[in-house]
Design an enzyme around this catalytic site. Structure first.
Site, mmCIF file in Angstrom:
data_model
loop_
_atom_site.group_PDB
_atom_site.id
_atom_site.type_symbol
_atom_site.label_atom_id
_atom_site.label_comp_id
_atom_site.label_asym_id
_atom_site.label_seq_id
_atom_site.Cartn_x
_atom_site.Cartn_y
_atom_site.Cartn_z
ATOM 1 N N GLU A 1 61.346 0.278 22.292
ATOM 2 C CA GLU A 1 62.100 -0.119 21.110
ATOM 3 C C GLU A 1 61.401 0.444 19.880
ATOM 4 O O GLU A 1 60.172 0.423 19.779
ATOM 5 C CB GLU A 1 62.167 -1.650 21.032
ATOM 6 C CG GLU A 1 62.656 -2.227 19.734
ATOM 7 C CD GLU A 1 64.063 -1.795 19.374
ATOM 8 O OE1 GLU A 1 64.245 -1.323 18.226
ATOM 9 O OE2 GLU A 1 64.965 -1.915 20.213
ATOM 10 N N ASP B 1 70.610 -0.011 26.323
ATOM 11 C CA ASP B 1 71.577 -0.702 25.466
ATOM 12 C C ASP B 1 71.515 -0.041 24.092
ATOM 13 O O ASP B 1 70.950 -0.598 23.146
ATOM 14 C CB ASP B 1 71.227 -2.186 25.394
ATOM 15 C CG ASP B 1 72.239 -2.989 24.573
ATOM 16 O OD1 ASP B 1 73.277 -2.424 24.192
ATOM 17 O OD2 ASP B 1 71.975 -4.180 24.316
ATOM 18 N N CYS C 1 78.494 -0.744 23.496
ATOM 19 C CA CYS C 1 79.344 -1.492 22.568
ATOM 20 C C CYS C 1 80.420 -0.610 21.951
ATOM 21 O O CYS C 1 81.177 -1.079 21.095
ATOM 22 C CB CYS C 1 78.504 -2.157 21.474
ATOM 23 S SG CYS C 1 77.478 -1.028 20.519
#
Length: 434
Positions: A312, A364, A391
């Protein structure tokens, strides 16, 4: 060939709505020209006001009245977004709020299937196979009973610099709209939102309602990049497991979204384990890992011997992930941009590359998708499995096409309605290296 009648902003035209497009707008044609129409439903005939004209390519319009109404039309869940208001004064953020929930989900499924056909190169038969028969966007617990209201645990409001008015933006603009309610927001946010106050010395107001902590208000002051209190830690509960996250960090907005995605990823990993496709000792990765939610899902499915690195770029989120995964002996949280971390792995030693070839990668990415560069790096590393949480359906479809070219097979696909009354939803795609 007869030229179409020129259109101008402000013109009102009658249109037959024939389909749905990505982005929450419907599709019609006016003398051959494509028109993207807001606030309509496929099958309706509407009167719409032109809001944008792109020469001969397409136009945009907003419904001002309905001539032939769909059986799925409902009174808008947000009064400030209803047809009774001028299009430029309609609040954004609930573009499907006039459509019955079941039809919303059907439209989202159409958008996903269309994206996979046009950009992913899949046939209808292939889509049906990976979806387990028919492609559906699944409802999450509680939404049908609540009519899809009261689910948002994160809401951002803006402040009009001239009046100090606090509210959301109008649809497709940065005009602040005064509203009396926030129907999609959790009750604690609805109660604490400063909708009737003037806040002239504030730029944005973020309201958060953690599932296992007190509600918070984060404000951005003029000239400041950070929001006051954004680095405070709050507790979130997911299926009995507690996660610490930064108040201003990323967390799924639907109250049921963390558990829904945790469970879906856990089940996908379980399936890989059952099929003998998952190697707990491989160099497994959780990319764009945030506070470690999906790495924890991997661990619940694979067991305590799992080795996984969560990557991340936000240092605060990485710190949170390290704490949230501290019981996982083989867990490692790394602060890095995903593309740079993968570039280092591509240049790694042969033993590392072998462990990566046996690995499962969960990712993701943001709404723009992983993109060609990252997907190409994954193709070079060639992990055994890729579990992709998306998404944006078009971004997923484009990355699906690239992965198929790189030797991966789309094995399964699910979709979840985590944003009722909007055009957004989440998908989970599992790929196997052929």
């Amino acid at each position: 060939m007869t030229e179409p009648t020129p259109l101008a902003v402000g013109d009102e035209i009658e249109l037959d709505i024939t389909g749905i497009a990505h982005g929450g707008v419907t599709v019609a044609r006016h003398e051959g020209r494509v028109v993207f129409v807001a606030d309509a439903i496929p099958g309706e005939r509407v009167r719409a006001r032109v809001t944008e004209v792109r020469k001969k390519s397409f136009a945009r319009a907003a419904t001002v009245s309905v001539i032939e109404e769909s059986a799925d039309r409902r009174p808008h869940i947000w009064a400030e977004a209803a047809l009774s208001r001028n299009p430029e004064h309609r609040v954004g953020g609930a573009e499907f709020g006039h459509i019955a929930l079941t039809r919303q989900r059907a439209l989202k499924a159409e958008v996903l299937a269309d994206a996979l056909r046009r950009f992913g190169g899949l046939t209808d038969a292939e889509i049906a196979v990976v979806a387990g028969g028919s492609l559906e966007v699944e409802a999450v617990p509680g939404d049908d009973e609540a009519n899809g209201l009261g689910y948002r645990t994160r809401v951002r409001l803006h402040v009009d610099p001239e009046t100090g008015l606090v509210g959301p933006y109008a649809s497709r603009s940065r005009q602040v709209i005064r509203v009396r309610s926030l129907p999609l927001a959790a009750e604690s946010i609805e109660l604490s939102a400063p909708l009737s106050e003037a806040m002239p010395d504030v730029v944005t107001v973020d309201l958060i309602a953690p599932s296992a902590d007190d509600s918070r208000m984060l404000v951005t002051l003029p000239g400041e990049k950070k929001r006051a209190g954004e680095n405070d830690r709050v507790a979130e509960s997911v299926g009995g497991r507690e996660f610490l996250v930064r108040a201003g960090g990323f967390w799924q907005v639907h109250r049921e979204a963390p558990l829904t995605l945790f469970t879906a990823v856990r089940d996908a990993i379980h399936q890989l384990v059952d099929e003998g496709r998952f190697d707990t000792s491989a160099a497994n990765l959780d990319l764009y890992g945030g506070a470690g939610l999906l790495a924890a899902a991997m661990a619940e499915a694979a067991g305590p011997t799992l080795k996984v690195t969560t990557v991340e770029s936000d240092p605060g989120a990485t710190d949170d992930a390290a704490e949230n995964l501290q019981e996982l002996v083989g867990g490692l949280a790394v602060t890095a941009r995903v593309d740079r971390h993968l570039a280092d792995l591509v240049k790694g030693a042969p033993t590392v590359r072998q462990r990566l070839r046996r690995a499962t990668v969960v990712l993701d990415p943001p709404r723009s998708g992983a993109g060609g560069g990252v997907v190409a790096q994954l193709g070079e590393l060639a992990p055994a499995n890729i579990v992709y949480v998306a998404c944006d359906p078009v971004a997923l479809a484009r990355d699906t096409a690239t992965l198929r070219e790189l030797g991966y097979r789309l094995a399964s696909l699910r979709a979840f309605d985590l944003f009722p009354h909007t055009h957004h939803f989440e998908s989970l795609a599992v790929f196997h290296r052929v």
